[in-house]
Design an enzyme around this catalytic site. Structure first.
Site, short mmCIF file in Angstrom:
data_model
loop_
_atom_site.label_atom_id
_atom_site.label_comp_id
_atom_site.label_asym_id
_atom_site.label_seq_id
_atom_site.Cartn_x
_atom_site.Cartn_y
_atom_site.Cartn_z
N LEU A 118 94.76 -56.77 -4.35
CA LEU A 118 95.05 -55.33 -4.53
C LEU A 118 94.10 -54.68 -5.53
O LEU A 118 93.59 -53.59 -5.29
CB LEU A 118 96.51 -55.17 -4.99
CG LEU A 118 96.95 -53.76 -5.37
CD1 LEU A 118 96.96 -52.84 -4.13
CD2 LEU A 118 98.33 -53.78 -6.02
N HIS B 273 90.77 -52.82 -5.13
CA HIS B 273 90.68 -51.39 -4.79
C HIS B 273 90.62 -50.62 -6.11
O HIS B 273 91.60 -50.56 -6.85
CB HIS B 273 91.88 -50.97 -3.93
CG HIS B 273 91.82 -51.63 -2.58
ND1 HIS B 273 91.12 -51.09 -1.54
CD2 HIS B 273 92.29 -52.82 -2.15
CE1 HIS B 273 91.19 -51.91 -0.49
NE2 HIS B 273 91.90 -52.97 -0.85
N SER C 266 102.29 -59.16 -17.81
CA SER C 266 101.40 -60.05 -18.54
C SER C 266 101.98 -61.46 -18.60
O SER C 266 103.09 -61.65 -19.11
CB SER C 266 101.21 -59.54 -19.97
OG SER C 266 100.58 -60.53 -20.75
N ASN D 159 95.81 -42.12 -5.37
CA ASN D 159 95.77 -40.84 -4.65
C ASN D 159 95.72 -41.07 -3.14
O ASN D 159 95.49 -42.19 -2.67
CB ASN D 159 94.62 -39.97 -5.17
CG ASN D 159 93.25 -40.48 -4.77
OD1 ASN D 159 92.96 -40.68 -3.59
ND2 ASN D 159 92.38 -40.67 -5.76
N ARG E 103 93.96 -52.91 4.61
CA ARG E 103 94.96 -53.95 4.32
C ARG E 103 96.13 -53.98 5.30
O ARG E 103 96.89 -54.95 5.30
CB ARG E 103 95.48 -53.77 2.88
CG ARG E 103 94.38 -53.84 1.84
CD ARG E 103 93.58 -55.13 1.88
NE ARG E 103 92.67 -55.23 0.74
CZ ARG E 103 92.00 -56.32 0.42
NH1 ARG E 103 92.09 -57.42 1.14
NH2 ARG E 103 91.20 -56.32 -0.63
C1 LIG Z 1 89.90 -58.59 5.39
C2 LIG Z 1 89.28 -58.59 4.03
C3 LIG Z 1 88.63 -59.71 3.57
C4 LIG Z 1 88.02 -59.71 2.29
N1 LIG Z 1 87.39 -60.84 1.85
C5 LIG Z 1 86.79 -60.83 0.64
C6 LIG Z 1 86.11 -62.00 0.15
O1 LIG Z 1 86.04 -63.02 0.81
N2 LIG Z 1 85.55 -61.95 -1.07
C7 LIG Z 1 85.58 -60.80 -1.84
O2 LIG Z 1 85.04 -60.79 -2.93
N3 LIG Z 1 86.23 -59.70 -1.42
C8 LIG Z 1 86.82 -59.68 -0.20
N4 LIG Z 1 87.48 -58.57 0.22
C9 LIG Z 1 87.57 -57.42 -0.66
C10 LIG Z 1 86.56 -56.32 -0.30
O3 LIG Z 1 85.24 -56.78 -0.39
C11 LIG Z 1 86.75 -55.11 -1.22
O4 LIG Z 1 86.45 -55.46 -2.55
C12 LIG Z 1 88.14 -54.56 -1.18
O5 LIG Z 1 88.59 -54.44 0.15
C13 LIG Z 1 88.17 -53.17 -1.85
O6 LIG Z 1 87.60 -52.22 -0.98
P1 LIG Z 1 86.40 -51.28 -1.37
O7 LIG Z 1 85.22 -52.05 -1.78
O8 LIG Z 1 86.22 -50.31 -0.25
O9 LIG Z 1 86.87 -50.61 -2.73
P2 LIG Z 1 87.74 -49.32 -3.13
O10 LIG Z 1 87.87 -49.37 -4.59
O11 LIG Z 1 88.98 -49.26 -2.33
O12 LIG Z 1 86.75 -48.16 -2.84
C14 LIG Z 1 86.87 -47.18 -1.82
C15 LIG Z 1 85.48 -46.72 -1.48
O13 LIG Z 1 84.88 -46.07 -2.58
C16 LIG Z 1 83.49 -46.39 -2.62
N5 LIG Z 1 83.21 -47.14 -3.85
C17 LIG Z 1 84.11 -47.77 -4.65
N6 LIG Z 1 83.52 -48.33 -5.71
C18 LIG Z 1 82.21 -48.06 -5.57
C19 LIG Z 1 81.06 -48.39 -6.34
N7 LIG Z 1 81.16 -49.11 -7.46
N8 LIG Z 1 79.88 -47.97 -5.92
C20 LIG Z 1 79.75 -47.23 -4.79
N9 LIG Z 1 80.78 -46.90 -3.99
C21 LIG Z 1 82.01 -47.30 -4.39
C22 LIG Z 1 83.19 -47.20 -1.38
O14 LIG Z 1 82.83 -46.34 -0.33
C23 LIG Z 1 84.52 -47.85 -1.10
O15 LIG Z 1 84.69 -48.27 0.24
C24 LIG Z 1 88.07 -58.54 1.48
C25 LIG Z 1 88.74 -57.41 1.97
C26 LIG Z 1 89.34 -57.41 3.21
C27 LIG Z 1 90.05 -56.18 3.70
#
Ligand SMILES: Cc1cc2nc3c(=O)[nH]c(=O)nc-3n(C[C@H](O)[C@H](O)[C@H](O)COP(=O)(O)OP(=O)(O)OC[C@H]3O[C@@H](n4cnc5c(N)ncnc54)[C@H](O)[C@@H]3O)c2cc1C
Length: 268
Positions: free
Chosen positions: A111, A114, A124, A207, A218
């Site tokens: 979680l 994100h 904690s 939000n 998810r």
């Molecule tokens: C099916 C599945 C399998 C996964 N497997 C793995 C795994 O094996 N290993 C692993 O490490 N993770 C894994 N993840 C996690 C995934 O890589 C993401 O970290 C996680 O889903 C959060 O999504 P997000 O990166 O879109 O971040 P969010 O925080 O939800 O961001 C939303 C959007 O904001 C933008 N954004 C956010 N932060 C930034 C930034 N710093 N710079 C630029 N743009 C940004 C992007 O467009 C992003 O898509 C998995 C996720 C899923 C759903």
């Protein structure tokens, strides 16, 4: 609140199978301020929704073009157009607060990945005694008696080791004047043997735009079952609370009985 189902175990181990989602906060309209803004700018506006999240998102969008006034379309049409056109930044103004319990540390590890538009406060393990912790059993294990027996034995061993270590370490740090500090030093080391399945609680603020993205990633068949259960439960709450923002999702049941959410308006 979504339903909980703590499953008892004859061995006395506290086992949980499903998350519980409590909606504990959401916005209100500051009607005086909204009226002042409209009056100061010579505007009249009669939105057709009283749901704060929906009204706030529409107001935010209307400020962009100062497109208030009589004869405007419905809130459903307005937000429907936002979703269809992908102008999702106005959805960032609508915010909800949840407490999620009955979930594993595996769940919260996923979680908290994100980041954009989310805030977290999590139980904690340094401060809280985990000697009587509950544990989240994955359905795939619970449904198979032999797997269940292996899992219960492993969890009991880990919990037993935690209790022993916490006791020994409290003695080791007994010379420290602050009892709180003594317990913290013991628990922060002892927790290293607790499994991913250990139950945790997390306060989540997010939000609408971030929640939509979370649901799409998810509540998908590619996501792990536990986080998918939570994502679909959150979607259920939100689609009842703000249907003009979350009503476009369709919940479908897969062949294995688990559910996924789909929409035609991904990542707005
Ligand atoms: C099916 C599945 C399998 C996964 N497997 C793995 C795994 O094996 N290993 C692993 O490490 N993770 C894994 N993840 C996690 C995934 O890589 C993401 O970290 C996680 O889903 C959060 O999504 P997000 O990166 O879109 O971040 P969010 O925080 O939800 O961001 C939303 C959007 O904001 C933008 N954004 C956010 N932060 C930034 C930034 N710093 N710079 C630029 N743009 C940004 C992007 O467009 C992003 O898509 C998995 C996720 C899923 C759903």
């Amino acid at each position: 609140m979504s339903s909980d189902n703590s499953a008892g175990d004859p061995n006395g181990l506290a086992i949980v199978r499903d998350p519980t989602i409590y909606l504990v906060g959401k916005q209100v309209i500051a009607e005086g301020g909204m009226a002042d803004f409209l009056r100061d700018h010579g505007l009249e506006w009669s939105p057709d929704t009283e749901i704060p999240a929906q009204l706030i998102a529409e107001a935010a969008g209307r400020v962009c073009y100062m497109s208030f006034g009589k004869g405007r379309g419905t809130n459903e049409d307005y937000l429907g157009n936002i979703l269809a056109s992908g102008h999702g930044s106005v959805l960032e103004h609508a915010v909800w607060n949840f407490i999620i319990t009955g979930v594993s540390r595996t769940f919260t590890h996923e979680l908290v990945r994100h980041r954009a538009g989310f805030g977290y406060s999590q139980l904690s393990q340094r401060y809280v005694n985990e000697s009587k912790a509950e544990f989240i059993e994955p359905d795939a294990i619970a449904e198979d008696p032999e797997s269940h027996a292996i899992w219960v034995a492993a969890i009991e061993e880990a919990q037993g080791a935690y209790r022993q270590l916490a006791k020994r370490l409290r003695k080791r740090f007994a010379h420290i004047e602050s009892r709180t500090q003594c317990r913290k030093l013991a628990r922060q080391a002892a927790r290293s043997v607790l499994p991913n399945a250990t139950e945790t609680k997390i306060f989540v603020t997010a939000n609408a735009r971030a929640l939509r993205h979370f649901i799409e990633l998810r509540a998908s068949e590619h996501a792990e079952v536990e986080i998918r259960k939570a994502a679909t439960a959150i979607l259920k709450i939100l689609s009842e609370d703000a249907p003009n923002i979350f009503g476009d999702y369709r919940l479908e049941t897969l062949d294995d009985g688990t559910r996924v959410a789909r929409t035609d308006h991904g990542k707005v």
